[in-house]
Design an enzyme around this catalytic site. Structure first.
Site, mmCIF file in Angstrom:
data_model
loop_
_atom_site.group_PDB
_atom_site.id
_atom_site.type_symbol
_atom_site.label_atom_id
_atom_site.label_comp_id
_atom_site.label_asym_id
_atom_site.label_seq_id
_atom_site.Cartn_x
_atom_site.Cartn_y
_atom_site.Cartn_z
ATOM 1 N N CYS A 199 0.837 -1.185 0.000
ATOM 2 C CA CYS A 199 0.000 0.000 0.000
ATOM 3 C C CYS A 199 0.881 1.247 0.000
ATOM 4 C CB CYS A 199 -0.952 0.089 1.199
ATOM 5 S SG CYS A 199 -2.121 -1.246 1.277
ATOM 6 N N ARG A 218 3.665 -0.401 -4.939
ATOM 7 C CA ARG A 218 3.380 -0.885 -3.581
ATOM 8 C C ARG A 218 2.033 -1.609 -3.475
ATOM 9 N NH1 ARG A 218 6.866 1.651 -0.022
ATOM 10 N NH2 ARG A 218 5.590 0.957 1.726
ATOM 11 N N TRP A 246 -2.907 -2.783 -1.702
ATOM 12 C CA TRP A 246 -2.658 -4.221 -1.857
ATOM 13 C C TRP A 246 -3.443 -4.861 -0.712
ATOM 14 C CZ3 TRP A 246 -0.605 -8.293 0.974
ATOM 15 C CH2 TRP A 246 -0.279 -9.437 0.234
ATOM 16 N N ASN A 261 -1.315 2.173 5.744
ATOM 17 C CA ASN A 261 -0.481 1.075 5.242
ATOM 18 C C ASN A 261 -0.049 0.272 6.458
ATOM 19 O OD1 ASN A 261 1.454 -0.571 3.961
ATOM 20 N ND2 ASN A 261 3.040 0.976 4.236
ATOM 21 N N GLY A 262 -0.312 -1.039 6.437
ATOM 22 C CA GLY A 262 0.056 -1.876 7.580
ATOM 23 C C GLY A 262 -1.109 -2.759 7.960
ATOM 24 N N GLU A 265 16.006 -18.685 -9.270
ATOM 25 C CA GLU A 265 15.630 -17.297 -9.586
ATOM 26 C C GLU A 265 14.908 -17.238 -10.943
ATOM 27 O OE1 GLU A 265 15.231 -14.607 -8.257
ATOM 28 O OE2 GLU A 265 15.539 -12.985 -9.681
ATOM 29 N N LYS A 285 11.064 -15.904 -11.502
ATOM 30 C CA LYS A 285 10.701 -14.839 -12.458
ATOM 31 C C LYS A 285 9.578 -15.317 -13.375
ATOM 32 C CE LYS A 285 12.302 -12.166 -10.945
ATOM 33 N NZ LYS A 285 13.270 -11.866 -9.925
ATOM 34 N N GLU A 288 6.207 -15.785 -11.558
ATOM 35 C CA GLU A 288 5.718 -14.515 -11.015
ATOM 36 C C GLU A 288 4.968 -13.676 -12.052
ATOM 37 O OE1 GLU A 288 9.110 -12.439 -9.575
ATOM 38 O OE2 GLU A 288 7.934 -10.975 -8.456
ATOM 39 N N HIS A 304 15.511 -37.567 -7.973
ATOM 40 C CA HIS A 304 14.988 -37.984 -6.667
ATOM 41 C C HIS A 304 13.491 -37.682 -6.535
ATOM 42 C CE1 HIS A 304 18.902 -39.147 -5.237
ATOM 43 N NE2 HIS A 304 19.394 -37.990 -5.665
ATOM 44 N N LYS A 356 5.520 -4.840 -4.635
ATOM 45 C CA LYS A 356 6.982 -4.866 -4.531
ATOM 46 C C LYS A 356 7.486 -4.883 -3.090
ATOM 47 C CE LYS A 356 11.046 -3.461 -6.894
ATOM 48 N NZ LYS A 356 11.307 -4.801 -7.427
#
Ligand code: F6R
Length: 592
Positions: free
Chosen positions: A2, A28, A75, A101-102, A469, A473, A476, A492, A587
């Site tokens: 947020c 955000r 968000w 925000n929080g 990584e 990506k 995502e 395995h 983010k």
């Protein structure tokens, strides 16, 4: 997550200033947004679901009348993505508006209590309790700032919130605990925001609000209070001009811009204070235990870093996922060194782990990109990544610079800082080559496999984390399931998932991992897999070859990750998704 912003000034364009600030903080959160303005007509709130652009098209947030106001980009945490749950939230009489925000952990208890007292709450959010609590306080004759200072200590959890009221129409009051809030002042104008990036080019003085502090903003005077309500004088810092740049620079998306600028930003990673590195390197060597803590891509960079610290500095370091760190906190003591890695310096899991380690007496060293972060404040030493603002939700250039910083750190442990700087500078040119050589082939690969549901990424040794990584990506932003794993682990269990046509991406540079990775790729190919190889050597078993330049074996992670970023990017585009704003993500992850 947020983004919040408040503005008051003697400028008639208040709502467009707020809207522009929100645009810079959309990274955000971008599921819904809203603005509350104070004007001659009282309090006007407009809000809606969708990206900021979509909401603006419908509600004209940037054209709202008024001389001051607050804006929010969300968000969702508590309550679905609906118009009612979108901020700002108001009290019963629509006289007070709040953005937050929080997370208010005890909101249920506060909500029950407010409802018992006759308040009418309409949303499912935790935030809505705040304006109603303020309403009660102001009814008792308190000013807006007194009300905020009374209510804030009763909120459990983390918050940064801004409040405005028609009863005191000349001010914005903001406070924070655990979530970021900065105050910026310019000529007859005052701002508060989650991120100084939103204020770039608008202010001359920047103030970082501390935990429990409150700011009262008016166009001509801003006053700060500590957690006891005592007025305090804070020192300002000059806003950092480098953090002013947040344009796409001619690219369609921030992510592509940020991938393409990596040869340049990698050089910035080497602009470091050698003494700082030497002193941290000595601390690492002296520590009984070295723990690296991080989340997501930063954790994968840490896994490469662990390898460098071990093979160059001959010191074992453990990488602990930040969200799991608390469960290991008992074994942290004053002889432990904690290396915290975070692009934003805001990730709550990282911050909470570091707070625990701090309490236990550990030495804290952070590797951060954002200046003036909460994590920086908690650390004994900070190393900056120097890659400028990263706006795309995917970590790209920050990841590369994290790996570069670990490289410098590892070589500082053996007194070879200068040589490491030279090597990183040279590898920047190789990164440019990787981009030039492979864009077409990567687009061909996307064309061929964009309808696939599963991808597997394999590698060994220092490159294993790059496989993880690359998979992160891809999933995502293209929403294709992808797994990254050490190549030796394939047999395995996961090998049973390989069938005719399953794409397996193997990172097999011509180093000590080459033969064994190739043999694992062959095992997959024998079961029908299509092999996409990322290597400096071609081989007949490859169905596709993403060509790498030859570099020293410790530098392969830097050149190998870049084509994987491009693969994810082009795959997202091919599948019709916006790579800068993947669904459900944001983010800065400031919740647990
Ligand atoms: C993935 C990504 C995330 C972040 C993670 C940690 O592309 O960006 O996985 O790496 O959320 O964020 P920071 O580094 O800000 O702590």
């Amino acid at each position: 997550m947020c983004g919040i912003i408040g503005y008051c000034g003697n400028n008639g364009k208040a709502s467009s200033i707020i809207f522009e600030g929100l645009k810079k903080m959309e990274y955000r959160g971008y599921d819904s947004s809203g603005v509350a303005m104070l004007s001659g007509d009282g309090l006007v709130v407009k809000k809606g679901v969708g990206t900021l652009e979509e909401v603006n098209k419908k509600y004209k947030l940037d054209k709202m009348p008024g001389y001051m106001g607050i804006g929010h980009t969300r968000w969702a945490t508590h309550g679905g993505v609906t118009q009612i749950n979108t901020h700002p939230h108001c009290d019963c009489k629509n006289q007070i508006a709040v953005i937050h925000n929080g997370i208010v952990d005890n909101y249920q208890e506060l909500r029950d209590d407010l409802i018992k007292k006759g308040h009418h709450l309409i949303s499912e959010t935790d935030t809505e309790v705040i304006p109603h609590k303020l309403e009660d306080e102001m009814k008792m004759g308190r000013s807006l700032e007194e009300a905020v200072m009374h209510v804030a200590p009763r909120l459990h959890g983390s918050y940064a919130f801004l409040a405005i009221s028609t009863k005191e129409p000349n001010k914005i009051v903001g406070t924070r605990k655990g979530s970021p809030l900065v105050v910026g002042l310019g000529d007859h104008k005052a701002f508060a925001a989650s991120d100084s990036l939103a204020l770039s080019g608008l202010i001359d003085q920047l103030y970082l609000l501390g935990d429990g502090e409150t700011a009262v903003l008016t166009p001509d005077k801003t006053t700060f209070y500590d957690h006891t309500g005592r007025e305090i004088h804070k020192k300002f810092i000059k806003p950092d001009v480098m953090w002013g740049e947040s344009e796409k620079g001619g690219y369609d998306y921030f992510m592509l811009k940020e991938i393409m600028e990596q040869p340049k930003t990698l050089i910035e990673a080497t602009n470091q204070d050698e003494e700082n590195f030497t002193s941290i390197a000595l601390d690492i060597l002296r520590a009984d235990h070295v723990i690296v803590t991080a989340c997501g891509s930063s954790r994968y960079a840490a896994l490469v870093g662990r390898y460098l610290i071990s093979s160059v500095g001959k010191k074992f370091a453990e990488v602990v996922m930040a969200s799991e760190f608390q469960y290991f906190a008992d074994s942290v003591d004053k002889n432990t060194l904690v290396l915290a890695v975070s692009q934003s310096g805001e990730t709550l899991d990282v911050i909470e782990g570091v707070q625990l380690a701090h309490k236990a007496g550990a030495k804290i060293v952070s590797i951060i990109n954002r200046p003036q972060s909460l994590l920086g404040e908690l650390s004994h030493h900070v190393i900056y990544l120097n890659c400028g603002p990263e706006i795309g939700v995917c970590a790209t250039k920050s990841f590369l610079n994290q790996v570069a910083v670990f490289y410098l750190l590892a070589f500082s442990m053996v007194h070879c800082f200068d040589m490491a700087v030279d090597n990183i500078r040279k590898v920047g040119k190789q990164v440019s080559k990787v981009i030039d050589w492979n864009r077409e082939e990567i687009n061909r690969i996307c064309e061929r496999y964009y309808k696939k549901n599963d991808f597997y990424f394999i590698a060994r040794g220092i490159n294993f984390a790059i496989a993880s990584e690359g998979a992160l990506k891809l999933k995502e932003i293209s929403y294709i399931h992808a797994e990254g794993m050490p190549a030796g682990e394939l047999k395995h269990g996961t090998l049973s998932l390989i069938e005719e046509g399953t794409p397996v991406l193997a990172i097999c540079p011509g180093d000590y991992t080459y033969r064994e990775t190739l043999s694992n790729a062959m095992e997959a190919k024998s079961r029908g897999a299509k092999i996409i190889a990322v290597s400096d050597e071609n081989n007949e078993i490859y169905d596709h070859w993403i060509r790498l330049p030859k570099v020293h074996e410790l530098l392969y992670p830097i050149v190998a990750v870049v084509p994987l970023q491009l693969l994810a990017y082009y795959m997202a585009i091919k599948r019709g998704h916006n790579p800068d704003m993947p669904r459900n993500l944001a983010k800065s992850v400031t919740v647990k």
